[in-house]
Write an enzyme that holds these catalytic residues in place. Structure first.
Site, PDB file in Angstrom:
ATOM      1  N   CYS A   1       0.808  -1.222   0.000  1.00 31.95           N
ATOM      2  CA  CYS A   1       0.000   0.000   0.000  1.00 31.95           C
ATOM      3  C   CYS A   1       0.839   1.269   0.000  1.00 31.95           C
ATOM      4  O   CYS A   1       0.385   2.324  -0.439  1.00 31.95           O
ATOM      5  CB  CYS A   1      -0.953   0.004   1.195  1.00 31.95           C
TER       6      CYS A   1
ATOM      7  N   HIS B   1      -3.741   7.133   0.841  1.00 28.74           N
ATOM      8  CA  HIS B   1      -3.948   5.803   0.277  1.00 28.74           C
ATOM      9  C   HIS B   1      -5.376   5.372   0.572  1.00 28.74           C
ATOM     10  O   HIS B   1      -5.873   5.522   1.698  1.00 28.74           O
ATOM     11  CB  HIS B   1      -2.957   4.808   0.886  1.00 28.74           C
TER      12      HIS B   1
ATOM     13  N   ASN C   1      -9.854  -0.722  -2.639  1.00 33.01           N
ATOM     14  CA  ASN C   1      -8.439  -0.538  -2.319  1.00 33.01           C
ATOM     15  C   ASN C   1      -7.613  -1.158  -3.439  1.00 33.01           C
ATOM     16  O   ASN C   1      -7.575  -2.378  -3.594  1.00 33.01           O
ATOM     17  CB  ASN C   1      -8.130  -1.208  -0.973  1.00 33.01           C
TER      18      ASN C   1
END
Length: 335
Positions: free
Chosen positions: A115, A262, A292
């Site tokens: 991430c 993020h 995501n």
């Protein structure tokens, strides 16, 4: 020392839209449950036969970014490719991009920071440009999550979160003397590596042993996430690394024009927004549409925010990420 700036942005997501109701047909979940916990309404998944892969999507995003930077592929001096889902175990996606785009025999570096991958990759590009070694670096974040998710009741806590897509940025030497990347800040804490991980196949637990063990509940080749533990650490580290970046440049939270976090979970972004007392106009979220997308989430969101006119010349833009490793980081940019 030179400075660097982002001169081109692009993103690509597959056409195949997967809604929460679509997932409810595969596992015991529902739209309300997913939205309440993550804020996600839908995501994009590669559809078998559509020609997409992690590297292909990266090339599609990169082509747009290069066009906007007004650069040909042969002007790129280096590729930095961030992903946790490469097309092959090895080699990585960077060399595939180099081949697909017909580039010179430039270096291709793969970043495996999940991430935080795009933030780390931007930092790498920034350093190479600052030293004068390279002038134009192509940075890509791309993920094909759907090919490795457990679409059963057992995996519902993780599989509803992730989507596929790619984003790219051209980072170039800043000859104008105005704006650019002010600083980058990176961290890791490996003691929590098992709390968000995919542990097999690996060289310590390879395919023959996995087959022999035949695990039913604890399958190591599907992602595992200790959601509450990750959430608690994320909200702390996000705030810390944003403040670290601001203080390094003698700036304050009130100076932020746009925060691109993020896109891990809308609830995390909302918590950070409230903690920093930022308005809706100062934070950009698109996890509702894409889920995501790990290393791709920041460049996709950054590109969309720029396309929508929410980022203008002179704005202070902050990128921040937290994820598996644990790793986290921030980038402070004067646009």
């Amino acid at each position: 020392m030179y400075s660097s700036k982002i001169t081109g942005l692009g993103y690509y997501v597959p056409e195949n839209v997967v809604t929460n109701d679509d997932l409810a047909k595969l596992m015991d979940t529902n739209d309300a449950w997913i939205q309440e916990r993550t804020g996600i309404k839908e995501r994009r998944h590669i559809k078998k036969g559509d020609g997409n892969s992690t590297s292909v999507m990266g090339v599609k995003a990169a082509t747009i970014a290069l066009d906007r930077a007004k650069l040909a592929p042969d002007a790129i001096d280096m590729i930095v490719f961030a992903t946790l889902s490469p097309d092959m175990y090895f080699p990585g996606g960077g060399v595939e991009v180099q081949e697909m785009m017909g580039m010179r025999t430039i270096p291709a570096l793969d970043v495996r920071n999940q991430c935080s991958g795009f933030v780390y990759a931007i930092s790498v590009a920034d350093q190479f440009i600052k030293t004068g070694m390279y002038k134009n670096v192509l940075v890509i974040g791309s993920e094909n999550h759907s090919g490795g998710l457990d679409m059963s009741d057992r995996g519902r806590g993780v599989s509803v979160i992730f989507g596929d897509g790619a984003g790219a940025a051209v980072v170039s030497r800043n000859d104008s003397g105005k704006g650019g990347i002010l600083s980058t800040h990176l961290h890791s804490e490996g003691q929590h590596k098992n709390e968000l991980s995919l542990q097999g196949p690996s060289t310590e637990y390879w395919v023959p042993q996995i087959i022999a063990d035949n695990p039913q509940e604890n399958i190591p080749y599907y992602p595992y996430m200790n959601g509450q533990f990750v959430f608690k650490h994320a909200i702390v580290r996000f705030s810390e690394v944003i403040q670290e970046g601001l203080e390094a440049n003698n700036l304050d939270v009130k100076d932020i024009d746009m925060l691109i976090p993020h896109q891990a979970n809308l609830r995390i972004s909302q918590f950070i927004q409230q903690k920093l007392k930022l308005t809706d106009d100062q934070v950009f979220n698109n996890i509702q549409k894409y889920g995501n997308t790990t290393a791709a989430s920041i460049p996709i969101a950054l590109t969309e925010a720029w396309e929508q006119g929410r980022i203008k010349e002179g704005d202070l833009v902050v990128l921040a990420a937290f994820g598996s490793g644990f790793t986290w980081g921030s980038v402070i940019i004067r646009w």
